[in-house]
Design an enzyme around this catalytic site. Structure first.
Site, PDB file in Angstrom:
ATOM      1  N   GLY A   8      24.273  42.692 -35.629  1.00 39.49           N
ATOM      2  CA  GLY A   8      24.480  41.786 -34.507  1.00 39.49           C
ATOM      3  C   GLY A   8      23.247  41.702 -33.649  1.00 39.49           C
ATOM      4  N   GLY A  36      21.804  39.686 -29.768  1.00 39.77           N
ATOM      5  CA  GLY A  36      22.073  38.819 -28.629  1.00 39.77           C
ATOM      6  C   GLY A  36      21.046  39.045 -27.549  1.00 39.77           C
ATOM      7  N   GLY A  50      20.219  42.680 -26.764  1.00 42.33           N
ATOM      8  CA  GLY A  50      19.504  43.488 -27.735  1.00 42.33           C
ATOM      9  C   GLY A  50      20.111  43.344 -29.124  1.00 42.33           C
ATOM     10  CB  VAL A  62      24.802  45.809 -32.756  1.00 44.21           C
ATOM     11  CG1 VAL A  62      25.776  46.883 -33.243  1.00 44.21           C
ATOM     12  CG2 VAL A  62      25.079  45.482 -31.295  1.00 44.21           C
ATOM     13  CE  LYS A  71      26.240  46.966 -26.902  1.00 39.17           C
ATOM     14  NZ  LYS A  71      27.065  46.636 -25.702  1.00 39.17           N
ATOM     15  CG  MET A  98      34.793  48.188 -33.938  1.00 36.61           C
ATOM     16  SD  MET A  98      36.391  49.023 -34.044  1.00 36.61           S
ATOM     17  CE  MET A  98      36.323  50.067 -32.590  1.00 36.61           C
ATOM     18  CG  ASP A 147      30.390  38.136 -20.973  1.00 35.19           C
ATOM     19  OD1 ASP A 147      30.719  36.931 -20.969  1.00 35.19           O
ATOM     20  OD2 ASP A 147      29.450  38.588 -21.665  1.00 35.19           O
ATOM     21  CE  LYS A 206      30.364  37.075 -24.694  1.00 39.71           C
ATOM     22  NZ  LYS A 206      29.006  36.539 -24.409  1.00 39.71           N
TER      23      LYS A 206
END
Length: 421
Positions: free
Chosen positions: A104, A106, A109, A111, A125, A174, A217, A219
């Site tokens: 991941g 964003g 930073g 992941v 992270k 996960m 946040d 979402k």
């Protein structure tokens, strides 16, 4: 006043209380009086559900020049203590932060998937090297030491290295990633799985509010899913702590309850922010609004900002859901990729909850405790829904939606096709 009566002493933990897995709302038999406005279930917090927070000292001089130098002064309490990893440990775990390990990325930073020495699989992270990320790190470390709930992502540990200029956080890995990635992926979700995700996310968010924490946040990207599709609310780096930020409270009375409002700079993601959030006004109802939009995405499989053509106009997801509700066509909202059918009445009630959560007036939105009980079928919000339908203030043909979600624009395709604006 309405009560759900207690079956145990509120000053003591229930006999079956399990610290790693606090009771779900249906097994929580504490006294739940409605507040004076008749809106919120006030839930008691048992002592073992909360441990002390961490004290994190950041380098003040670093912010002067907008550079990023972590302090080595992190004090963790005995209970809820997080493991401190070295930079080299996490470097080895991720094969030197290999691109093949990246899962991941964003603004915050990247992941990475990592394998620790004990062969446990973790998500690491690695925060971007910006001064603002120090506050995110501070918030997540603090939450990691004080929260233990089955539906909140648990921080296992952290790495804070001044030598390498690194702030990193370590979580359980996960398998099914985020709700956002799952909805856009190749694995179709049936209705029972979606309902389970909705309930889990609502429970986790409700627990944050119980502790006086506003996430800010909410979402689909922050809802993580394990191999059993159990939901975990994550990424609490922008959280506002009501007790810690009392100076920002603007409401009358005690600035620590669910009715408190706080003035702070706007935080969150554009399409999931409620109207008052744009002005810097924060409350638990801001999270409720984001949760409502997340519910609509969970049901429809569409992003909040994607548009659909209806009666010659392009409508974003919330506008479209409202229009379908008025026309009694909510079945059109359901994801066509949902396998094995679904319970029409359950889906309809969930859509109604989502629309109640996204009302323009925050005082008319339900609290997260009510959302949990509604999703579990314990209470009904039918009277709220009837008022919603008849209240002209709730109509979405107004200046706010026109300005924040984009003006209605002509659509030349009447087949219901949609795409990003």
């Amino acid at each position: 006043m309405v009560f759900k009566f207690s079956t145990f002493n509120l000053t003591e933990d229930p006999p079956d209380f399990n610290l790693p897995s606090p009771p779900a709302s249906q097994s929580l038999t504490t006294c739940l009086p409605l507040n004076h406005a008749g809106c919120s279930f006030i839930k008691a917090i048992t002592p073992c559900q909360v441990t002390a927070g961490a004290s994190l000292c950041l380098a003040n001089s670093a912010s002067t020049f907008d550079c990023w130098r972590p302090s080595e002064s992190v004090q963790c309490p005995v209970e809820g203590c997080l493991k401190r990893f070295t930079f080299d440990e996490l470097k080895v775990a991720t094969n030197n932060f290999s691109e093949t390990k990246k899962v991941g990325e964003g603004l915050y930073g990247c992941v990475y998937e990592g394998i620790l020495r004990d062969d446990s699989r973790v998500a690491i992270k690695r925060l971007a090297r910006r001064t603002s990320q120090a506050c995110r790190f501070h918030a997540e470390v603090k939450l990691g030491t004080m929260i233990c709930h089955r539906n909140l992502a648990r921080v296992q540990g952290f790495c804070l290295s001044s030598e390498h200029g690194e702030y990193m956080l370590v979580y359980n890995f996960m398998v099914n990633g985020s709700l956002d990635s799952l909805l856009r992926g190749q694995l179709p979700l049936d209705w029972p799985a979606r309902k389970k995700i909705a309930i889990g996310a609502a429970r986790g968010l409700s627990h944050l509010h119980d502790l006086g924490i506003i996430h800010r946040d909410i979402k689909p990207e922050v809802i993580l899913l394990d191999e059993d599709f159990e939901a975990y609310v994550a990424d609490s780096g922008t959280a506002l702590f009501m007790d810690e930020d009392r100076g920002k409270a603007v409401s009358e009375g005690e600035p620590s309850g669910e009715d408190a409002y706080f003035n702070d700079c706007p935080m969150g993601t554009l399409h999931y922010m409620d109207p008052e959030h744009f002005t810097g006004k924060n409350s638990v109802k801001s999270d409720v609004y984001g949760f409502g939009l997340t519910l609509l995405e969970l049901i429809s499989g569409r992003r909040a900002w994607e548009t659909t053509c209806l009666d010659g106009n392009k409508l974003v997801l919330l506008q479209w859901a409202h229009a379908l509700s008025e026309n009694e066509q909510l079945e059109r909202l359901v994801d066509t990729n949902m396998p094995c059918g679904y319970d029409k009445s359950e889906v309809e009630k969930t859509v109604r909850l989502a629309l109640l959560c996204t009302q323009l007036d925050p005082e008319k939105r339900p609290y997260m405790a009510e959302a949990v009980l509604s999703l579990e079928g314990i209470i009904s919000l039918e009277k709220r829904w009837e008022k919603y339908q008849t209240d002209a203030v709730m109509r979405f043909e107004n200046a706010y939606l026109d300005s924040s979600s984009g003006d209605f624009t002509p659509c030349h395709n009447e087949e219901g096709l949609y795409g990003p604006r």
